[in-house]
Design a protein around this motif. Sequence first.
Motif, PDB file in Angstrom:
ATOM      1  N   THR A  64       0.841  -1.470  -0.078  1.00 40.64           N
ATOM      2  CA  THR A  64       0.088  -0.047  -0.055  1.00 40.64           C
ATOM      3  C   THR A  64       0.905   1.394   0.017  1.00 40.64           C
ATOM      4  O   THR A  64       1.040   1.759   0.886  1.00 40.64           O
ATOM      5  N   GLY A  65       1.482   1.433  -1.162  1.00 42.46           N
ATOM      6  CA  GLY A  65       2.462   2.629  -1.308  1.00 42.46           C
ATOM      7  C   GLY A  65       2.583   3.115  -2.628  1.00 42.46           C
ATOM      8  O   GLY A  65       2.180   2.205  -3.276  1.00 42.46           O
ATOM      9  N   PHE A  87      -3.802  15.659   1.709  1.00 48.13           N
ATOM     10  CA  PHE A  87      -4.281  14.614   2.635  1.00 48.13           C
ATOM     11  C   PHE A  87      -5.767  14.718   2.825  1.00 48.13           C
ATOM     12  O   PHE A  87      -6.135  16.074   2.640  1.00 48.13           O
ATOM     13  N   LYS A 114       5.316  11.018   9.425  1.00 46.74           N
ATOM     14  CA  LYS A 114       4.171  10.183   9.539  1.00 46.74           C
ATOM     15  C   LYS A 114       3.010  11.201   9.987  1.00 46.74           C
ATOM     16  O   LYS A 114       3.106  11.886  10.977  1.00 46.74           O
ATOM     17  N   THR A 116      -1.022  11.340  10.941  1.00 42.22           N
ATOM     18  CA  THR A 116      -2.000  10.630  11.304  1.00 42.22           C
ATOM     19  C   THR A 116      -3.243  11.786  11.359  1.00 42.22           C
ATOM     20  O   THR A 116      -3.339  12.426  12.410  1.00 42.22           O
ATOM     21  N   THR A 124      -0.406   7.989   7.230  1.00 39.18           N
ATOM     22  CA  THR A 124       0.574   8.161   5.803  1.00 39.18           C
ATOM     23  C   THR A 124       1.725   8.450   6.295  1.00 39.18           C
ATOM     24  O   THR A 124       2.024   9.332   7.096  1.00 39.18           O
ATOM     25  N   PHE A 177       5.478   7.177  -0.554  1.00 38.42           N
ATOM     26  CA  PHE A 177       4.316   7.215   0.052  1.00 38.42           C
ATOM     27  C   PHE A 177       3.809   5.982   0.664  1.00 38.42           C
ATOM     28  O   PHE A 177       3.523   5.117  -0.183  1.00 38.42           O
ATOM     29  N   ALA A 179       1.000   3.929   3.258  1.00 43.37           N
ATOM     30  CA  ALA A 179      -0.202   3.891   4.152  1.00 43.37           C
ATOM     31  C   ALA A 179      -0.348   2.575   5.128  1.00 43.37           C
ATOM     32  O   ALA A 179       0.237   1.694   4.638  1.00 43.37           O
TER      33      ALA A 179
END
Length: 179
Positions: A64-65, A87, A114, A116, A124, A177, A179
């Motif tokens: 997942t990137g 975001f 990072k 959140t 992310t 990136f 996730a």
Amino acid sequence: FEGWVSTDQGRYPISSQRYSPDVVSPDNRGSMGDFDPEPWPSWRIQLPDGCTVVQEIFIPKGVTGTVVSWRIEGKTKRALLDVRPFFSGRGIHLLHRENKNFRFSPETVNGCLKWTPYEGVPATVIYSNGEYRHDPLWYRNFKYDEEHKRGVDSEEDLAAPGVIQWDLSREEALAVFLA
């Protein structure tokens, strides 16, 4: 993300977004050069000073990137790349609006940034060889054409916590990136 390159000749956008009602900004469609989907998507963006920015995006299977790289082709004394990531922090069928609860400040974890955005929302993480400058902004009224065609809500606000900068005249820029 939004991106631009600054050389001794000026500052040039390398991305554009569609906003409501039907505005493309910045409108850099005239500078877009070649696009090649193989072996992964790559764009060649022609700058007015004669240089070319090559942007490549790679999404590894099973991860997942996303990996994004940029490099400059052509002679230039200075080429600074600035990238402002966007975001949200929402479910797949929802849209995001500006609000006071978004957490703009990243944590630094093992050399990575990072974010959140909200309690209970997955983080992310961005690893890059660039330098991050915190400069929180909201970008409002992104327009999503496919959602609009389907007759569903199609406008969204996105948070932009800051800018990552690279000196392309010294090295290739890399951002991962996750996730």
